[in-house]
Design a protein around this motif. Structure first.
Motif, PDB file in Angstrom:
ATOM      1  N   LEU A 125      11.405  61.020  56.511  1.00 30.51           N
ATOM      2  CA  LEU A 125      11.536  59.927  55.556  1.00 30.51           C
ATOM      3  C   LEU A 125      10.313  59.786  54.653  1.00 30.51           C
TER       4      LEU A 125
ATOM      5  N   GLY B 239      15.813  54.246  58.173  1.00 26.76           N
ATOM      6  CA  GLY B 239      15.903  55.125  57.010  1.00 26.76           C
ATOM      7  C   GLY B 239      16.525  54.437  55.816  1.00 26.76           C
TER       8      GLY B 239
ATOM      9  N   ASP C 257      17.119  54.582  64.017  1.00 30.13           N
ATOM     10  CA  ASP C 257      16.526  55.486  63.010  1.00 30.13           C
ATOM     11  C   ASP C 257      17.258  55.387  61.677  1.00 30.13           C
ATOM     12  N   ASP C 258      18.589  55.272  61.725  1.00 33.98           N
ATOM     13  CA  ASP C 258      19.376  55.216  60.484  1.00 33.98           C
ATOM     14  C   ASP C 258      19.196  53.879  59.765  1.00 33.98           C
TER      15      ASP C 258
ATOM     16  N   LEU D   3      11.314  60.834  62.340  1.00 34.25           N
ATOM     17  CA  LEU D   3      11.226  59.969  61.160  1.00 34.25           C
ATOM     18  C   LEU D   3      10.252  60.494  60.110  1.00 34.25           C
TER      19      LEU D   3
ATOM     20  N   VAL E 109      18.390  61.817  59.443  1.00 33.84           N
ATOM     21  CA  VAL E 109      18.424  60.357  59.454  1.00 33.84           C
ATOM     22  C   VAL E 109      19.212  59.880  58.237  1.00 33.84           C
TER      23      VAL E 109
ATOM     24  N   ILE F 290      20.353  57.542  55.262  1.00 32.60           N
ATOM     25  CA  ILE F 290      19.612  56.615  54.399  1.00 32.60           C
ATOM     26  C   ILE F 290      20.566  55.785  53.522  1.00 32.60           C
TER      27      ILE F 290
END
Length: 931
Positions: A141, A116, A112-113, A138, A242, A244
């Motif tokens: 985002l 992101g 997920d990171d 998610l 998350v 980014i």
């Protein structure tokens, strides 16, 4: 328009979907391949339908991330990855790379990171970003230029779509998740605060920070819970946010390195050969992935949700989410028409009269087959071409006269020569029956095809379309709405109704083409489908339509007795508790039992509170009177509400009878399920339960007849295990429990005591259900060591049974399924599970399923034989009920001798086993008396 589009696929989300959606496929060496094949099809579909010039598939890496360091309990309650899936991970990475996808697995950083960080980098470069995932986290985002798509449901979310779906905008998703918590990742939220509460608070207070500052304004228990969570919530938010801004440079990941590549045909050929993907190998040279040039998107904005117009999938039929068909699926151009003129109707009448097979489907005003009205009929004879004939819509649009259409269709509908196909045709048989039409020529049913192929899967049309065709179909809720706002189908406008109803007929026809070849190619499956399931559907339709009479006055009298008994029990319970309380409240029961009376806690609920479920109360009832009385109260209260009060309300006003509904495609073992009302679960071990059966009566000048297979599963065990002692005992007509006791206790038959026979009976039935020494000890009230000794003695005297059980465990693990005597496949998804308890449960099921499944096959064959005999002899006798191993009939007095003579013969000769089948027949004025 953006010069580039970046498509980011959540590979971890995809691979779990692929694993759970696919059957247990294996190559010639026994290596699991289902998830690999599912990934091939999902990744190809993503490239075909979500065309982008830059793409990446991101997976989670092994090992811990900063979240585990910050909160050691993070994801602690997740079960370990299934062993069969773990074995496929490396191969999945290989095949995804060969499909032309850059594969990213970054140590120490969750997928997920990575997604992101890449999404925000691409947005900063003015690229368009599309994230393909099923993970709601998610949604945080999403912003202009970044959207989500769930390829399983074709749901696409932009900023307005997130607000519409969740009730909060993307920038508040983290706050929303923090309040609710995330059970999957083991991140607690505010206790008792669900989605509605989270939305309400954020709409009222704006942000989580503001909510925490003004928490004193929130009243009630949930307000107390909020204030108790104030120290935790900032950490929850950090865990659920998350990242980014991950540093991906050391892993040499830059946006321009993520360009779409052509498929590596040679590597794919090697991998497909290794995994035994024959259909994919055949299709390899034909497959042409997208060129990598961004295409224009046509977006239809409705309620903030955008959907992409994309070409139809070119996957092989069935390869996407389920059973693998050998024939590539063609691109289907849909041609759906609404038939509202006689000229168009005559054209379709000509089509179906000339067709070898026609799919027919009905639309109605509801779900109760014997009470609803016909609204329209849909037809399909070739894939992609279907029509809908509206007959009773209330939308003031032109429609053909209902009587005219039915009169014209009746000869075709009642023609045995014109073959029909449908999805759950038993329902349509009733709908046409309501119109005075007897549907004949019923040749195929996709519900039953799916059930025969994959009994452990979902068999609704929407699920099958995704699994076998890669098609997302229109749901009933999309057409009619949900809950209190749901309308009936006759209120739907004709354009919308046609899109939905014609699709039903078309998809059903295409599903038949995808599934039936696999059944036809397997002699055993074909026998189950053609000789058992399809003819059983006819017998069940007749039984449902026959219905059964009930004596409402007897039920009312019984209700008064039970009501008085409930009042007496309530008084006793309150006296034992020392105070009045709500007996229907688990919370108050817990406070009394474990707070006030300090009884021992047997087990706890997931929230940590002492459990008061039936298993707990039964354990406590062994030593304490209050739990025993509560169990008595619960049992009587359920009897009162489920049968005594409800049955009179379920009498059909047109027939004066109660009509249960039988579901064929529910139990993995092949057993039928009765509902509305459920007449298979009336408790017969209590006097009150038996009184309920007394209310099921025969019509005047008739009697009830019950025919029951005797000890059927033990006889099947003897047949399958081929144990000499068991075979000999059944052949001699001995009391099998007495014979078992004689073997185990080393005494002659005439010396067996009632207590020894009771022990033998518990062991006989317990072992065929895979009962352990622990379970046997609990049933017999003896020490575990003594129970184990009984089991050892049993297996020593019946070595064939021990041998059968050992071989079955091995075979089940090798194949993933076991079979009935007739060849029905009983799938065991957990048989190779890394979770010991689940695996052991599957092993127990593997031992019992062939017996229970064979018994289910036998009773279906018996129903078919009896119904056929009734029809061939034009009898007035009616078959009314099937309850486990029992058939219940309503027989006119003048046919009673004939029925009593032929019924046992019909039922015992449906199959020839190595032991004789025995049927016991009873007669009475009501069901209980006959049974």
């Amino acid at each position: 328009m953006s010069t580039h589009r970046l498509l980011l696929v959540d590979g971890s989300s995809y691979l779990y979907r692929a694993f759970h959606a696919m059957p247990d496929l294996r190559n010639a060496q026994g290596f699991p391949t289902g998830a690999i094949q599912g990934m091939v099809n999902m990744m190809r579909r993503a490239r075909t339908e979500l065309d982008a010039d830059h793409i990446a598939c991101i997976f989670d890496a092994k090992g811990k991330t900063f979240r585990e360091e910050m909160y050691p309990e993070y994801k602690a309650n997740r079960s370990s990855m299934p062993e069969d899936l773990a074995l496929q991970i490396e191969s999945i990475h290989q095949v995804v790379r060969a499909l032309g996808w850059p594969v990213l697995v970054v140590p120490g950083i969750e997928a997920d990171d990575v997604i992101g960080t890449l999404a925000k980098q691409a947005k900063a470069a003015n690229w368009e970003v599309l994230i393909s995932t099923g993970d709601k986290d998610l949604a945080q985002l999403v912003e202009p230029g970044i959207s989500l798509i769930n390829t399983m449901t074709e749901e696409r979310l932009d900023t307005a779509g997130v607000l519409n779906k969740f009730g909060v905008p993307p920038e508040r998703i983290v706050d929303y998740l923090s309040i609710m918590g995330d059970a999957v990742d083991n991140v607690p939220g505010v206790p008792k605060a669900g989605p509605k509460t989270a939305v309400k608070w954020l709409n009222e207070f704006g942000t989580l920070d503001e909510l925490m500052q003004r928490s004193i304004e929130v009243k009630g228990v949930v307000g107390e819970n909020l204030r108790a969570s104030l120290e935790w919530l900032p950490k929850a938010r950090e865990l659920l946010t998350v990242k980014i801004d991950c540093d991906l440079n050391e892993h040499l990941i830059g946006l321009h390195e993520l360009h779409a590549k052509p498929e590596d045909k040679e590597t794919l050929r090697e991998l497909f050969t290794q995994f035994g993907f024959k259909s994919l190998l055949r299709d390899l040279d034909r497959h042409n992935p997208s060129s990598g040039k961004p295409k224009d998107l046509t977006l239809k904005q409705e309620a903030g949700q955008a959907t992409e117009t994309a070409p139809a999938s070119t996957m092989p039929a069935g390869d996407l989410f389920g059973f693998v068909a050998d024939t590539p699926q063609e691109i289907i151009e849909r041609q759906y028409s609404c038939v509202t003129t006689q000229a168009d109707f005559e054209l379709w009448l000509d089509k179906i009269n000339q067709a070898e097979l026609t799919c027919v489907d009905t639309e109605t005003t509801g779900l109760e087959a014997l009470r609803v009205d016909l609204v329209g009929i849909s037809l399909a004879v070739t894939p992609g071409v279907a029509c809908y004939i509206p007959l009773a819509h209330t939308t003031n649009e032109d429609q053909l006269d209902k009587s005219y259409v039915l009169e014209k269709l009746k000869p075709w509908l009642e023609s045995a020569q014109h073959k029909k196909l449908g999805q759950n045709l038993k329902y349509d048989i009733h709908i046409f029956g309501n119109c005075g039409i007897q549907l004949r020529g019923v040749e195929h049913d996709t519900l039953l095809q799916s059930y025969v192929l994959e009994s452990h899967r979902s068999h609704d049309m929407d699920s099958m379309a995704l699994r076998h065709l890669g098609e997302k179909t229109i749901s009933y809720e999309e057409v009619c709405g949900k809950g209190v706002h749901q309308i009936t189908f006759d209120q739907v406008n004709l354009e919308t109704a046609t899109a939905y109803a014609a699709e039903d007929a078309d998809i059903t026809l295409r599903l038949h083409h995808a599934m039936y070849p696999a059944i036809a190619a397997d002699e055993k499956l074909l026998k189950i489908y053609k000789d058992i399931e399809m003819p059983a559907m006819h017998a069940l339709a007749v039984m449902e339509r026959n219905g059964i009479l009930i004596d409402v006055h007897k039920l009312a009298s019984q209700g008064q007795i039970v009501g008085q008994r409930l009042l007496e029990l309530e008084k006793q319970i309150h006296e034992l508790a020392g105070q009045p309380f709500n007996i229907q409240s688990p919370k108050q029961i817990g406070e009394i039992l474990f707070g006030k009376l300090e009884l021992p806690v047997v087990k706890k609920t997931p929230s940590g509170a002492p459990s008061t479920d039936e298993e707990v109360l039964q354990k406590l009832a062994e030593n304490y009177p209050l739990p025993a009385r509560i169990l008595d109260y619960r049992s009587l209260a359920k009897l009162q509400s489920t049968y005594i009060e409800k049955l009179p309300r379920m009498v059909n006003p047109k027939t004066g009878r109660v009509h249960t509904s039988y579901s064929q495609a529910v139990a993995v073992t092949g057993r039928l399920a009765s509902s509305d009302p459920n007449l298979q679960n009336i408790p017969v071990r209590t006097e009150e339960g038996r009184k309920i059966r007394e209310a099921f009566i025969a019509k005047p000048n008739s009697v009830m007849v019950s025919a029951d297979y005797s000890q059927i599963e033990l006889r099947i065990m003897a047949h399958i295990a081929e144990d000499e002692s068991l075979l000999k005992a059944f052949a001699a007509g001995e009391d099998i429990h007495k014979a078992t006791a004689a073997e185990m206790f080393h005494v002659s038959l005439d010396q067996v005591t009632s207590e020894q026979r009771r022990y033998a009976k518990v062991i006989n039935f317990g072992l065929i259900y895979g009962m352990s020494a622990f379970g046997l000890a609990g049933n017999l009230g003896i020490e575990r060591s003594a129970a184990q000794q009984y089991i050892d003695t049993y297996f020593a005297r019946y070595p064939g049974v021990a041998d059968y059980m050992a071989k079955t465990r091995v075979l089940a693990k090798e194949r993933g399924y076991v079979e009935t005597v007739f060849g029905r496949r009983l799938w065991l998804p957990e048989i190779r599970s890394a979770n010991g308890m689940r695996r052991q449960g599957a092993e127990r099921a593997a031992i019992n399923a062939p017996m229970q499944g064979t018994a289910a096959d036998l009773i279906k064959l018996a129903m078919i034989a009896v119904q056929s005999w009734i029809e061939q002899n034009n009898l007035e006798t009616s078959m009314l009920l099937q309850v486990h191993d029992e058939l219940v009939l309503e027989v006119p007095q003048h046919e009673l001798d004939l029925v009593k003579e032929h019924l046992p013969h019909l039922m015992t000769n449906v199959a020839q086993l190595k032991v004789p089948l025995l049927v016991e027949v009873g007669v009475g004025m009501n069901w209980e008396e006959a049974h």
